[in-house]
Enzyme design. Sequence first.
Site, PDB file in Angstrom:
ATOM      1  CE  LYS A   8       9.963  18.928   8.497  1.00  0.00           C
ATOM      2  NZ  LYS A   8       9.486  19.515   7.182  1.00  0.00           N
ATOM      3  CG  ASP A 128       6.001  19.377  10.537  1.00  0.00           C
ATOM      4  OD1 ASP A 128       5.028  18.701  10.167  1.00  0.00           O
ATOM      5  OD2 ASP A 128       6.730  20.013   9.763  1.00  0.00           O
TER       6      ASP A 128
END
Length: 269
Positions: A8, A128
Site C-alpha cells: 500500500k 488500513d
Amino acid sequence: MREIAYAKINLALHVRRRREDGYHELETLFAFVDAGDVLTAHPAAQDSVTTVGAFAGGLDNPFDNLVAKALSALPRARGLAVTLEKNLPVAAGLGGGSADAGAVFRMVQALHGLPDDWRTRASKLGADVPACVESRTHIGMGTGADRAEVVDDLGGTPVLLVNPRVPLATGPVFKAWDGIDRGALPQGTAREIAQAGRNDLRRPAAGLCRGIGEVLLRLRLTGGAWKVEMSGSGATCYALYEHEWQRDAAAAVISEFRPDWWTLAGKLR
C-alpha cells in the site's frame, strides 16, 4: 492457494485533526503496487502461520502478527496452514501487516465467502485493513477505514519504492506532527489528487529518520519522476513515472549509489 499482499502507498495523506478517541482524522488517497508479501496456504486441521523471507526477522512474534489475528477473526469449519513470505520491510509505511491480513481475508473469501460484517472485523485489526482487503485505488477518510470512490486513471503507472532499511513506528510520527490543519484533500481524478496532494507526516517522519530526506533527494536527483513522496508514516518513499524505462533507470542508479537501501520496482494496480 496463493495470494499477494499488495504493498500500500499513500499518494496523498492529509492529517486534519486529532480526535477525542486519540486517533487522527485523515484524508488519504490509497493506491496499491502489484507486488508485496506472498502468502500460500492449504487446508489443515487447525490454523498455523510460518514466516519466511528477507524480513521475517522483523516480526517479533510471528504467531501474534496480523496474519494470525486475521485467521482468528474469520471462524471457519477447517483451519488454514499459512506460509508468509515477508518481502516488504516492517514498519515501513507500506501497510505490510495490514496487506498480509487483507490477503488472508481474500483467501477465506475464495474458500468460504466472508461474513456480512467483514469490514467491521477487518477494522478491528487495523485502520488500513479494510482498504487492503480490496487493494484498489480509493479515498480513505476518518481513521482511514471510511472510503469514497475516485476515478482511477493511474492503473499501470510505473512506481519505484525505496526504503533506507530503517524501521519507523507510526505512533512517534503522529506524536511529532505539529497539529496544523493544512487543508482538505484536493478534488479530481486519482492523478490530479496525487499531483496536488501532500503527505503531512513527511516532515515529522524525516525529523525522526534522517534516511527519509536522503531517499527523497536521491529520487529527485535521478530525474524522470512526476511525483516523489513518502508513503504513510515512512520510512518508505516512492516515485511515479510515465514510462518503465525511466523507473528502471532510476532504480539502477539508486541501487549502485546505495546498495544497502531496499528497492522495489512495480506498477500501480
